[in-house]
Scaffold this motif. Structure first.
Motif, PDB file in Angstrom:
ATOM      1  N   ALA A 387       0.827  -1.206   0.000  1.00 56.34           N
ATOM      2  CA  ALA A 387       0.000   0.000   0.000  1.00 56.34           C
ATOM      3  C   ALA A 387       0.863   1.258   0.000  1.00 56.34           C
ATOM      4  CB  ALA A 387      -0.928  -0.015   1.213  1.00 56.34           C
ATOM      5  N   ILE A 388       1.960   1.243   0.756  1.00 50.94           N
ATOM      6  CA  ILE A 388       2.858   2.403   0.782  1.00 50.94           C
ATOM      7  C   ILE A 388       3.544   2.570  -0.568  1.00 50.94           C
ATOM      8  CG2 ILE A 388       4.941   3.333   1.867  1.00 50.94           C
ATOM      9  CD1 ILE A 388       4.050   1.850   4.442  1.00 50.94           C
ATOM     10  N   TYR A 389       3.943   1.453  -1.174  1.00 47.87           N
ATOM     11  CA  TYR A 389       4.566   1.492  -2.502  1.00 47.87           C
ATOM     12  C   TYR A 389       3.638   2.154  -3.517  1.00 47.87           C
ATOM     13  CZ  TYR A 389       5.962  -0.438  -7.070  1.00 47.87           C
ATOM     14  OH  TYR A 389       6.295  -0.603  -8.391  1.00 47.87           O
ATOM     15  N   GLU A 390       2.374   1.768  -3.500  1.00 52.82           N
ATOM     16  CA  GLU A 390       1.427   2.333  -4.458  1.00 52.82           C
ATOM     17  C   GLU A 390       1.204   3.822  -4.209  1.00 52.82           C
ATOM     18  OE1 GLU A 390      -1.943  -0.212  -4.015  1.00 52.82           O
ATOM     19  OE2 GLU A 390      -0.883  -1.962  -4.815  1.00 52.82           O
ATOM     20  N   LEU A 518       4.481   6.189  14.047  1.00 51.18           N
ATOM     21  CA  LEU A 518       3.510   6.882  13.198  1.00 51.18           C
ATOM     22  C   LEU A 518       2.164   6.194  13.397  1.00 51.18           C
ATOM     23  CD1 LEU A 518       5.487   7.429   9.861  1.00 51.18           C
ATOM     24  CD2 LEU A 518       5.347   8.902  11.875  1.00 51.18           C
ATOM     25  N   GLU A 519       1.359   6.751  14.271  1.00 49.06           N
ATOM     26  CA  GLU A 519       0.036   6.189  14.555  1.00 49.06           C
ATOM     27  C   GLU A 519      -0.942   6.806  13.561  1.00 49.06           C
ATOM     28  OE1 GLU A 519      -2.973   6.540  18.237  1.00 49.06           O
ATOM     29  OE2 GLU A 519      -0.993   5.751  18.791  1.00 49.06           O
ATOM     30  N   VAL A 520      -1.064   6.154  12.408  1.00 46.36           N
ATOM     31  CA  VAL A 520      -1.771   6.762  11.275  1.00 46.36           C
ATOM     32  C   VAL A 520      -2.854   5.863  10.695  1.00 46.36           C
ATOM     33  CG1 VAL A 520       0.191   8.199  10.596  1.00 46.36           C
ATOM     34  CG2 VAL A 520      -0.006   5.871   9.689  1.00 46.36           C
ATOM     35  N   GLY A 521      -3.126   4.695  11.301  1.00 44.96           N
ATOM     36  CA  GLY A 521      -3.975   3.705  10.666  1.00 44.96           C
ATOM     37  C   GLY A 521      -3.117   2.749   9.860  1.00 44.96           C
ATOM     38  N   TYR A 522      -3.758   1.704   9.308  1.00 38.42           N
ATOM     39  CA  TYR A 522      -2.983   0.726   8.548  1.00 38.42           C
ATOM     40  C   TYR A 522      -3.117   0.975   7.054  1.00 38.42           C
ATOM     41  CZ  TYR A 522      -0.523  -2.810  11.223  1.00 38.42           C
ATOM     42  OH  TYR A 522       0.410  -3.485  11.963  1.00 38.42           O
ATOM     43  N   PRO A 523      -1.987   1.217   6.375  1.00 40.88           N
ATOM     44  CA  PRO A 523      -2.042   1.465   4.931  1.00 40.88           C
ATOM     45  C   PRO A 523      -2.769   0.367   4.158  1.00 40.88           C
ATOM     46  CG  PRO A 523       0.111   2.067   5.782  1.00 40.88           C
ATOM     47  CD  PRO A 523      -0.626   1.402   6.915  1.00 40.88           C
ATOM     48  N   HIS A 715      -6.656   6.941   3.999  1.00 35.98           N
ATOM     49  CA  HIS A 715      -5.515   7.804   3.680  1.00 35.98           C
ATOM     50  C   HIS A 715      -4.273   7.469   4.504  1.00 35.98           C
ATOM     51  CE1 HIS A 715      -8.095  10.363   1.232  1.00 35.98           C
ATOM     52  NE2 HIS A 715      -8.985  10.336   2.216  1.00 35.98           N
ATOM     53  N   ALA A 716      -4.223   6.298   5.106  1.00 37.30           N
ATOM     54  CA  ALA A 716      -3.083   5.954   5.959  1.00 37.30           C
ATOM     55  C   ALA A 716      -1.785   5.889   5.159  1.00 37.30           C
ATOM     56  CB  ALA A 716      -3.340   4.624   6.665  1.00 37.30           C
ATOM     57  N   VAL A 721       3.637   8.166   3.495  1.00 40.00           N
ATOM     58  CA  VAL A 721       4.501   8.681   2.426  1.00 40.00           C
ATOM     59  C   VAL A 721       4.867  10.133   2.688  1.00 40.00           C
ATOM     60  CG1 VAL A 721       4.572   9.290  -0.025  1.00 40.00           C
ATOM     61  CG2 VAL A 721       3.708   7.053   0.690  1.00 40.00           C
ATOM     62  N   ARG A 722       3.902  10.930   3.090  1.00 43.30           N
ATOM     63  CA  ARG A 722       4.188  12.353   3.304  1.00 43.30           C
ATOM     64  C   ARG A 722       5.165  12.552   4.460  1.00 43.30           C
ATOM     65  NH1 ARG A 722       1.499  15.543   0.080  1.00 43.30           N
ATOM     66  NH2 ARG A 722      -0.452  14.862  -0.896  1.00 43.30           N
ATOM     67  N   ARG A 723       5.094  11.703   5.478  1.00 40.71           N
ATOM     68  CA  ARG A 723       6.025  11.845   6.597  1.00 40.71           C
ATOM     69  C   ARG A 723       7.394  11.265   6.252  1.00 40.71           C
ATOM     70  NH1 ARG A 723       5.901  12.370  12.214  1.00 40.71           N
ATOM     71  NH2 ARG A 723       8.078  12.617  12.875  1.00 40.71           N
ATOM     72  N   VAL A 724       7.411  10.065   5.687  1.00 46.11           N
ATOM     73  CA  VAL A 724       8.673   9.356   5.482  1.00 46.11           C
ATOM     74  C   VAL A 724       9.453   9.905   4.291  1.00 46.11           C
ATOM     75  CG1 VAL A 724       9.670   7.117   4.881  1.00 46.11           C
ATOM     76  CG2 VAL A 724       7.851   7.253   6.594  1.00 46.11           C
TER      77      VAL A 724
END
Length: 730
Positions: A387-390, A518-523, A715-716, A721-724
């Motif tokens: 999901a992060i890759y995409e 990063l407590e952001v939900g699961y991508p 939007h996790a 991506v925006r943070r990393v």
């Protein structure tokens, strides 16, 4: 009046706070109150305190609008206490079982101003170190009380607030408060002992002092350690105001001051090398300024030599002595390692050549446009990394994403995904050169953390079973685990992705290190949120499922402590309970399918089998979208599937055995995501009776979703991506 008031400040201790509170509230003695002070902590500590306060009248939660520091936070708690005695306990420590009854009995029998209790230091690996209590008091004082000038050796006990209970009226009359800044215990603990008329000692371990790997000031390097000097200034100013009553204690207090300064200086994790000469000079100045006219009882041996070097201001000699001692210790470690290293060096071959190639690539610059992705020990394209890759392809197209896969899993990759084969020359090159490394498990031990490279640990599920260091308490499920190696892998992490506050707390205690959460939900759950009805229909069609089929997904977890175990389960009987439109998808855990090859998913023309084995299906999210009901036991699948707000059944036939042998973080029978059963006949009854989606199950699912799925908004992956990749903080 309550006998004991506990003051528990909380700042960045959410991973340990519940254990601390439970250790107090779970004692057989309950004449206590807890004043929990949230020192404007950025984590979930304040919510934990509020939750306990809502459930137990003995707990009172206080939220501070600003972060004031440990000392002032304790003062806030002290002002709200109503007990006869006050016990300051830090939120990352915990009481020994059943100690309070003995503490209370001693308080009631002897009525001391201060009761000193014993403690142990507990390391991450479970090793326990006793305190100096037995050395200070070789013969325990028993129930005798004394003044400090009668037993000045009591000063040699650790000068903390948490190893002593203090009579509140005595403390209020004394007017003593905690000072701001680091080392706040110093200016509090010593005056308390000097002022007390009745000091008692309880020779019983009452507190476990957690030796944290990260986060504690004792493991934080910086110039704030110079604040220790001001704390000792406060001690001597307090003594100067009480001349001549405390003059007889001045030599012993002076010795403790020099001992403490040298302890801080000698800890390589506190004072940076470039600051040590200045810190030493401050000690020398303090020695000259505070030296009692009649001298003091300097320690013998090497410690006494250190004191003499401080008095003479001989930093170079002191530093050389320290370096020589460190060299001797390092030589001893190297000797112990030497023979195994020599044997390993003899094993030459392809792996050795590739390792040398990897080391050579490490000397080349980082590729500032390369990100490496992996999942499930290189099994393929899946989970949060996918999901992060995409999201990165969409938001950061300048970053080249490369996947690592096993050779037998290449065919599972989507078209157009660049990859390298695990173990190949290219594999070693990208691992050495990548600026970002994203994985849902750990990379191999040989992978080094390069300066400037960013490691992202996404994990692969909200944990039900205990993980990481917590598995040490359940050795049946931790056979063969090397926890020291595990922590060396964890130390490479820069970011840990968390789906919810619960996961954050568990990860921080299971994998203690200096990473950023990063407590952001699961991508991987973004797709479950954004999937359209059309996409769901297409997924079902690819699986050969009709629109009016009632589809149940059965996804049990792996029992690593019980190889070969399968829960009692008859697919045909369950299909009968589902009725004529019932279809059952069965997916075993990936640990049970290491050698499977990808198989084509059944299509519309593949027949109408009632039971489909979907263990080979590459994207578990497809199965979630296709299913109307999930049946699982202790799998993290329940947290992902709950995002869809569809019925979930917990089928846990071995709950008691699993809980005791493997260990769990969550009581699924008490806080389930839906209907629960511990027997297969009970599972059939849930479907036959309609209890699967009845009101009680729906209510349980709503509570479960509120607790665990609040961040899953689709939007996790974008937030990661925006943070990393871009460094955006919000």
């Amino acid at each position: 009046m309550t006998l004991i008031s506990f003051v528990v400040p909380a700042y960045r201790v959410q991973a340990y706070l519940s254990e601390c509170l439970d250790s107090i509230l779970g004692q057989p003695f309950d004449d206590v109150e807890i004043i929990g002070v949230d020192d404007h902590s950025p984590d979930g500590g304040g919510d934990i305190l509020a939750d306990y306060a809502a459930r137990d009248h003995r707990v009172h939660a206080v939220r501070l609008d600003d972060n004031v520091g440990l000392g002032p936070a304790r003062n806030v708690g002290l002002d709200r206490t109503g007990g006869e005695y006050v016990w300051f306990v830090d939120g990352d420590d915990w009481l020994a079982p059943d100690c309070l009854a003995e503490v209370a009995a001693r308080l009631r029998r002897t009525r001391p101003d201060v009761l000193l209790v014993d403690h142990v230091r507990v390391r991450w690996d479970g090793r326990v170190t006793r305190s100096a209590m037995a050395e200070v008091f070789p013969t325990p004082p028993g129930e005798e009380t004394f003044r400090l000038r009668e037993r000045p050796e009591a000063l040699r006990l650790l000068h903390t607030a948490w190893n002593r209970l203090i009579r509140r009226e005595f403390l209020v009359d004394l007017g003593l408060r905690f000072a701001p800044g680091w080392y706040e215990d110093v200016a509090f603990s010593y005056p308390v002992l000097m002022a007390a008329e009745r000091i008692g000692v309880l020779d019983r371990v009452c507190l476990n002092y957690r030796q944290r790997r990260a986060g504690a000031i004792t493991r934080t390097r910086g110039d704030r350690h110079f604040e220790v000097f001001e704390q000792w200034h406060r001690v001597f100013r307090w003594m100067d105001e009480r001349v001549p009553a405390v003059d007889g204690l001045r030599p012993a207090v002076f010795e403790r001051m020099i001992w403490h300064y040298l302890t801080v200086l000698g800890n390589g994790e506190r004072i940076a090398p470039e600051l040590r000469p200045a810190f030493f000079d401050r000690i020398t100045a303090e020695h000259a300024r505070r030296l009692p006219p009649g001298g003091y009882p300097a320690p013998p041996g090497v410690e006494g030599l250190k004191h003499r070097l401080v008095a003479a201001g001989r930093w170079r000699t002191f530093s050389a002595l320290r370096a020589a001692n460190q060299a001797r210790q390092a030589a001893g470690r190297q000797f112990r390692r030497g023979r195994p290293v020599a044997r390993r060096a003899a094993r030459l071959g392809r792996d050795a050549v590739l390792r040398e190639y990897y080391l050579a690539e490490l000397r080349r610059p980082l590729d500032l446009h390369l990100a490496v992705y992996a999942a499930y020990w290189y099994r393929g394209y899946a989970c949060n990394p996918a999901a992060i890759y995409e999201a990165a392809r969409r938001l950061a197209p300048q970053v080249r994403g490369v996947w690592i896969v096993r050779r037998d899993r290449i065919e599972s990759l989507p078209p157009g995904v660049e990859y390298v084969v695990a173990g190949s020359r290219e594999y070693h090159r990208v691992l050495a050169r990548a600026s970002w490394l994203v994985n849902n498990v750990n990379f191999p031990d040989f992978v080094r953390k390069r300066p400037g490279a960013v490691h992202v640990q996404t994990h692969h599920g909200t944990p039900v079973k205990v993980m990481g260091l917590d598995q040490q308490r359940y050795p049946v499920g931790a056979v063969g685990m090397d926890f020291a190696k595990l922590l060396r892998r964890v130390d490479r992490w820069d970011y840990s992705i968390s789906a919810n506050s619960f996961s954050t707390q568990m990860w921080e205690r299971a994998y203690p290190a200096a990473y950023t959460t990063l407590e952001v939900g699961y991508p991987r759950n973004d797709r479950l949120v954004t999937a359209t009805p059309t996409e769901v229909r297409e997924v079902r069609a690819r699986l050969g499922l009709a629109l009016d089929d009632r589809v149940v997904l059965y996804a049990p977890t792996h029992r690593e402590h019980l190889p070969g175990y399968r829960p009692p389960f008859d697919p045909e009987l369950l299909c009968d309970a589902l009725g004529p439109t019932g279809r059952l998808l069965v997916r075993s855990h990936y640990f049970a399918d290491r050698d499977r090859r990808p198989a084509p998913a059944p299509g519309p023309g593949s027949g109408r089998a009632r039971v489909l084995d979907v263990s080979d299906h590459d994207r578990v999210e497809d199965l979630y979208l296709a299913a109307d009901v999930l049946v699982t036991d202790y799998s993290s699948a329940m947290f992902d599937y709950a995002v869809l707000d569809r019925p979930i059944v917990v089928y846990a036939p071995d709950w008691e055995a699993y809980r005791l042998a493997r260990g769990v973080y969550l009581d699924l029978l008490a806080e389930p995501p839906g209907a629960v059963t511990t027997s297969f006949p009970g599972l059939l009854d849930l479907f036959r009776s309609g209890a699967v989606d009845a009101d009680p199950a729906t209510t349980a699912r709503r509570r479960f979703r509120n607790r665990f799925c609040a961040l899953d908004d689709g939007h996790a992956a974008e937030r990661v991506v925006r943070r990393v990749f871009f460094g955006e903080s919000d």
